[in-house]
Enzyme design. Structure first.
Site, PDB file in Angstrom:
ATOM      1  N   ARG A 154       0.823  -1.220   0.000  1.00  0.00           N
ATOM      2  CA  ARG A 154       0.000   0.000   0.000  1.00  0.00           C
ATOM      3  C   ARG A 154       0.851   1.261   0.000  1.00  0.00           C
ATOM      4  NH1 ARG A 154      -3.772  -3.062   4.143  1.00  0.00           N
ATOM      5  NH2 ARG A 154      -1.743  -3.354   5.067  1.00  0.00           N
ATOM      6  N   ILE A 231      11.365   4.697   4.988  1.00  0.00           N
ATOM      7  CA  ILE A 231      10.164   5.077   5.740  1.00  0.00           C
ATOM      8  C   ILE A 231       9.478   3.807   6.269  1.00  0.00           C
ATOM      9  CG2 ILE A 231       9.651   7.346   4.757  1.00  0.00           C
ATOM     10  CD1 ILE A 231       7.950   5.935   2.604  1.00  0.00           C
ATOM     11  N   ARG A 233      11.118   0.286   8.463  1.00  0.00           N
ATOM     12  CA  ARG A 233      11.721  -0.012   9.757  1.00  0.00           C
ATOM     13  C   ARG A 233      13.226  -0.112   9.573  1.00  0.00           C
ATOM     14  NH1 ARG A 233       7.534   1.205  11.718  1.00  0.00           N
ATOM     15  NH2 ARG A 233       6.200  -0.008  13.084  1.00  0.00           N
ATOM     16  N   GLU A 262      16.022   3.424  18.084  1.00  0.00           N
ATOM     17  CA  GLU A 262      15.399   4.748  18.229  1.00  0.00           C
ATOM     18  C   GLU A 262      14.578   4.811  19.521  1.00  0.00           C
ATOM     19  OE1 GLU A 262      13.050   4.352  14.496  1.00  0.00           O
ATOM     20  OE2 GLU A 262      11.283   4.407  15.777  1.00  0.00           O
ATOM     21  N   HIS A 280      11.019   9.528  13.170  1.00  0.00           N
ATOM     22  CA  HIS A 280       9.946   8.537  12.996  1.00  0.00           C
ATOM     23  C   HIS A 280       8.564   9.205  13.095  1.00  0.00           C
ATOM     24  CE1 HIS A 280       8.601   4.081  13.710  1.00  0.00           C
ATOM     25  NE2 HIS A 280       7.736   4.747  12.968  1.00  0.00           N
TER      26      HIS A 280
END
Ligand code: 8YV
Length: 314
Positions: A154, A231, A233, A262, A280
């Site tokens: 998607r 964008i 992981r 992170e 993020h």
């Protein structure tokens, strides 16, 4: 009595207020001693509400004998131990679709920002360099160049749609060719995809199978003029190989929204001037976060009402 739910990390106030209307909310993130908090206050919870990057570990799941559902605020559920959930028949839900366009927008924005040097350009204005030194150094164009999308789900598909607007030559890799990938070239091998690309977008759902799929070879195939945009992981990328390549010039640049460990990141990133670092926040708009919060609650409400879950993972 309201059912008890365990909230792993805070949500915006509007979501907390809504959750508190329906549930006895146990806030794990406020506990100084998490084990004592679970033993004393949260042992009876049957539901977890968590965030994509926080998930629910096997260790946490084991401490909650009555757990029946984990509702994730995020499309990624890689931080939820699905095996532990499956073993006990615990349901897991996520928030797909509502965040797709925002994540794709940020990916495209990161490409433009980094390629055109917009952060440095603003600094050039603010620190007086424009007046003192003259024209800002020339940067690289975006339109008409070659893009690769690793993972045409998607989010990857929405990224590709945006890239078409820049008249880019688009290729993609996935486990199989996609019927909806009109006008895009399929390349099964991520190394070949990287070799084709000036800009390589990583838009794969993370799992054990995709760990370090962006390997040293992929990074080096992208090359000294290439840009890596992540964008998805951090685990999809061999971060050590990425840092090495950014330091030694084997990769041109990177625009990253996600990092190993992170929100703490490898200090090597902070010394680089060929990176764009983002905290993020690809899904981080008010509109999308409201929709995500609603979907978290809708899944919980359906579970407690014995109705079908709107967006189940398992
Ligand atoms: C986070 C995400 O959940 O959708 C995902 O998988 O990583 C994000 O949307 C978000 O940062 C909220 O914590």
């Amino acid at each position: 009595m309201k059912p008890q739910i365990l909230v792993i990390g805070p949500y915006p106030e509007w979501d907390m207020l809504e959750l508190e209307k329906s549930y006895d909310v146990k806030k794990l993130y406020e506990a100084s001693d998490r084990d004592a908090f679970i033993e004393g206050e949260a042992k009876q919870v049957t539901a977890i509400a968590t965030r994509g990057e926080l998930g629910a570990s096997a260790e946490l799941i084991a401490k909650l004998p009555n757990l029946k559902i984990v509702s994730v605020y995020g499309v990624g559920y890689d931080a939820v131990n699905l095996d532990a959930c499956r073993e006990r028949g615990i349901r897991v839900t996520n928030t797909p679709d509502v965040l797709t366009n925002d994540v794709a927008d940020l990916g495209a924005a990161m490409m433009l920002c980094q390629s055109r040097g917009m952060i440095g350009a603003e600094q050039w204005v603010k620190d007086g360099s424009w007046a003192a030194k003259g024209l800002y150094p020339l940067k690289r164009k975006v339109w008409g160049r070659k893009a690769g999308v690793l993972g045409l789900g998607r989010i990857g598909f929405e990224v590709a749609k945006r890239l078409r607007g820049f008249d880019m030559d688009i290729a993609y890799s996935d486990v199989s060719e996609k019927s909806y990938a009109e006008g895009m070239t399929y390349t099964a091998d991520p190394v070949a995809l990287a070799a084709h690309s000036d800009f390589l977008f990583v838009t794969l759902a993370a799992s054990a199978a995709t760990r370090h799929i962006v390997s040293k070879d992929v990074i080096e195939a992208l090359g000294p003029e290439g840009m890596l945009i992540n964008i998805s992981r951090a685990s999809n990328i061999d971060e050590t190989a990425l840092l090495d390549a950014l330091e030694n010039g084997k990769l041109g640049s990177a625009a990253l929204d996600v990092f190993e460990g992170e929100p703490k990141l490898d200090p090597r990133f902070l010394k680089l001037d060929n990176v764009l670092l983002q905290p993020h926040h690809a899904s981080g708009t008010i509109e999308t976060r409201k929709a995500m919060g609603k979907l978290v609650r809708d899944n919980l409400a359906a579970h407690f009402a014995g109705q079908p879950l709107p967006t189940p993972v398992i």
